[in-house]
Design a protein around this motif. Sequence first.
Motif, PDB file in Angstrom:
ATOM      1  N   ARG A  10       0.854  -1.175   0.000  1.00  0.00           N
ATOM      2  CA  ARG A  10       0.000   0.000   0.000  1.00  0.00           C
ATOM      3  C   ARG A  10       0.898   1.236   0.000  1.00  0.00           C
ATOM      4  O   ARG A  10       1.943   1.256   0.656  1.00  0.00           O
ATOM      5  N   ASN A  54       2.634  11.565  -5.854  1.00  0.00           N
ATOM      6  CA  ASN A  54       2.688  10.571  -6.929  1.00  0.00           C
ATOM      7  C   ASN A  54       3.046  11.193  -8.279  1.00  0.00           C
ATOM      8  O   ASN A  54       2.767  10.617  -9.325  1.00  0.00           O
ATOM      9  N   ASP A  94       0.251   2.871  -8.890  1.00  0.00           N
ATOM     10  CA  ASP A  94      -1.150   2.561  -9.164  1.00  0.00           C
ATOM     11  C   ASP A  94      -1.566   2.865 -10.599  1.00  0.00           C
ATOM     12  O   ASP A  94      -2.752   2.856 -10.920  1.00  0.00           O
ATOM     13  N   GLY A 144      -3.264   3.386  -0.921  1.00  0.00           N
ATOM     14  CA  GLY A 144      -3.875   2.731  -2.063  1.00  0.00           C
ATOM     15  C   GLY A 144      -3.064   1.524  -2.481  1.00  0.00           C
ATOM     16  O   GLY A 144      -1.901   1.355  -2.081  1.00  0.00           O
ATOM     17  N   VAL A 145      -3.648   0.674  -3.296  1.00  0.00           N
ATOM     18  CA  VAL A 145      -3.024  -0.578  -3.707  1.00  0.00           C
ATOM     19  C   VAL A 145      -1.942  -0.328  -4.761  1.00  0.00           C
ATOM     20  O   VAL A 145      -2.172   0.387  -5.741  1.00  0.00           O
ATOM     21  N   VAL A 146      -0.757  -0.910  -4.565  1.00  0.00           N
ATOM     22  CA  VAL A 146       0.261  -0.962  -5.617  1.00  0.00           C
ATOM     23  C   VAL A 146      -0.144  -2.078  -6.576  1.00  0.00           C
ATOM     24  O   VAL A 146      -0.344  -3.226  -6.169  1.00  0.00           O
ATOM     25  N   THR A 147      -0.261  -1.750  -7.847  1.00  0.00           N
ATOM     26  CA  THR A 147      -0.860  -2.640  -8.840  1.00  0.00           C
ATOM     27  C   THR A 147       0.001  -3.855  -9.164  1.00  0.00           C
ATOM     28  O   THR A 147       1.209  -3.738  -9.381  1.00  0.00           O
ATOM     29  N   THR A 149       3.656   1.556 -13.137  1.00  0.00           N
ATOM     30  CA  THR A 149       3.313   0.286 -12.500  1.00  0.00           C
ATOM     31  C   THR A 149       4.559  -0.580 -12.413  1.00  0.00           C
ATOM     32  O   THR A 149       5.521  -0.391 -13.162  1.00  0.00           O
TER      33      THR A 149
END
Length: 396
Positions: free
Chosen positions: A93, A98, A105, A115-118, A165
């Motif tokens: 996360r 950014n 992400d 937030g989620v790292v893809t 990403t």
Amino acid sequence: MDTMFGRRLVGAVLLGSILVAPLGVGDRVAAAPQAGFTPHPAVAWGSNADGRLGDGTTQLRQTPVAVTDLLSVARIDAGTGYGIALLANGALRAWGDNERGPLGDGTRTDHSTPGVVTGLDDVTAVAAGAVHVLALRRDGSVWAWGDNSSGQLGLGVIDPEPQLTPVRVPGLAKVRAVFARDSYSMAMLADGTVLAWGNNSAGVLGNGTFGTDDPNPTPVRGLRGVRTIAAGSGHVLALRRDGTVLSWGANNFGQLGRGTVSQTPSPVPAPVEGLSGVAAIATGLRHSLALRKDGTVRSWGDNSAGELGIGVFGGVRDRPVTVRRLAGARAVAAGFDTSYALSRSDDDVVHTWGRNDTGQLGDGSTTGRALPVTIQTSLDAVSAVAAGNGFALAAG
């Protein structure tokens, strides 16, 4: 923040994988989250520009506040203006600035909550550079994303466009630990070899040269018996298994600890003077810390903000000196002109000193400190500290 050597720093520390290691666990630098892991929360304090504290606001905090929705943190790290956490389930996360894509992400949008790292799972360690990130997976592969303007992603190219990403770093296998700082990266292999790539303006790649960036992982010269690495803005420390420390890179503030100050970088590892029995190391913007096995801490380099913890502001120390009013330490961390230590006797506090203009010491003020002060974190047991530009994170 610009410096003479290295464009940006994130002086960060992560328990067991980057810079901080409690006594006796330094060899487990890439250990995976274990079965039965007890969930740990995270807190943050200091500057909250771009949402870097992860509390859902951009409000400066002079004392620790909870990072939103992080209740199972295995490891934590900080970039220049962002935070990243490895969860107990091997997911990542990230939150904060950014602009160059370090949140992984697929966007360049800041966010003030994690937030989620893809596209990444089974991660065992994470390392935050200024605006790029490395992740080590359980299979020994390394993944990278964010800024690549100095080749710090290790993809064989220097690219002004960020990678938004995670992508796999080619040619790396059987990696045991990863390290990132400023605009360069490092990896330690299972055989003890240390590789480095990215920005080399200060000779941090340890290849005998400075001034030419290298987008390909290349061995650091002359390193043997290395236990862990501490990567700073323009200089690097290596802790050897015999408890001695090597240094290389920029030395314009005596941060190499060799008894000299020089405007010319030293691009090959050489010993720090008078250090033995060292258990952990940390590097900041222009200063260094070493935790000895007896629980005392040594510091050297720039002291403009009191970050050496010797009771005065200003000057440099080109050899290690003892941090005053600090005993029984179990871990150390360093940031932008700030220093941190964890205590053996009281595991819910952090000792802090140095610059405090944005509340990054967490003591409820913006007063700089030339001696350690103690802050409460609300964590049951602090296991890791990470420091970025004007802020700090802790997990426990």
